[in-house]
Write a protein that holds these residues in place. Structure first.
Motif: not given
Length: 250
Positions: A1-15
């Motif tokens: 679950m933590e890695i999913r949150s990290f992946a979503q955060l990375l995409i959001f930060a990129t945007f």
């Protein structure tokens, strides 16, 4: 679950980073001011679908589907981080290449054409599509399948987040100058914004289908190379807003 949150955060930060750059960039800021209300609606709706609805569908309905049809295979693939990353970033990239080419065939072009109505490369237009187009894109189904099958999807999710970040960058105007070492390092293997801009060119949009890697276009002779940007981006369309969002057939 933590890695999913990290992946979503990375995409959001990129945007957020690319959108912030667009606002502060003279050309990008001017483009945003010139966007029509219809363009804002199309782009905002597309980003909402891709950023919120599709992840929810993957986490609930599609995941439940695999639990129903593959009940004994959940977590059955025991692979380490590097192989799962390669599956996500390379193997799925090749599957997407063919998925994208299929969207350009006569059978499905009318559905995909809305994405090509963007007239300027703009991170906001990354997900411009007819609302149900995502159902025809392999990412919805293949990502959820591998997350379901893998005992440890960490590497796979890292590949997903990197692919998504590159997709946002590829649709932006954040161009690496051709006379830099970074350009020389990346341009031989990675699809860059100027490569994808030619895919959106009005005259030659049947080239550069790849998402991450250039090798697929080069292998299948669909690669068009130019260090410059095309002068005219986007196709003309007689579709109204309702058609673009829901029924792109005229």
């Amino acid at each position: 679950m933590e890695i999913r949150s990290f992946a979503q955060l990375l995409i959001f930060a990129t945007f957020i980073g690319l959108f912030g750059w667009t606002i502060t960039n003279q050309i990008g800021g001017t483009q945003l001011k010139l966007k029509s209300t219809e363009d804002w609606l199309l782009d905002g709706t597309g980003l909402t679908i891709q950023g919120i609805l599709i992840p929810l569908l993957q986490a609930t309905l599609v995941y439940s589907l695999y639990q129903h049809i593959l009940p004994v295979h959940q977590g059955s693939l025991k692979l380490s981080l590097i192989p799962t990353f390669i599956i996500s970033f390379v193997v799925v990239d090749y599957l997407y290449y063919w998925n994208h080419r299929l969207l350009h065939t006569k059978l499905l072009w009318k559905v995909h054409q809305v994405h090509h109505t963007v007239t300027q490369m703009d991170v906001l237009g990354t997900s411009r599509n007819t609302l149900w187009t995502s159902l025809l894109i392999i990412y919805l189904w293949i990502h959820t399948l591998f997350i379901y099958l893998l005992a440890d999807p960490t590497g796979y999710l890292l590949g997903v987040s990197l692919t998504s970040g590159l997709d946002l960058w590829r649709h932006s105007r954040l161009i690496i100058p051709a006379n830099t070492r970074l350009y020389q390092l990346l341009s031989t293997w990675l699809i860059l914004p100027q490569d994808h801009a030619w895919h959106h060119c009005r005259e030659i949009h049947n080239y550069n289908y790849g998402a991450n890697l250039k090798i697929w276009d080069k292998l299948h002779r669909t690669y068009y190379e130019s260090e410059k940007l095309p002068s005219i981006i986007g196709i003309s369309s007689s579709l109204n807003l309702f058609q673009k969002l829901l029924f792109p057939f005229s």
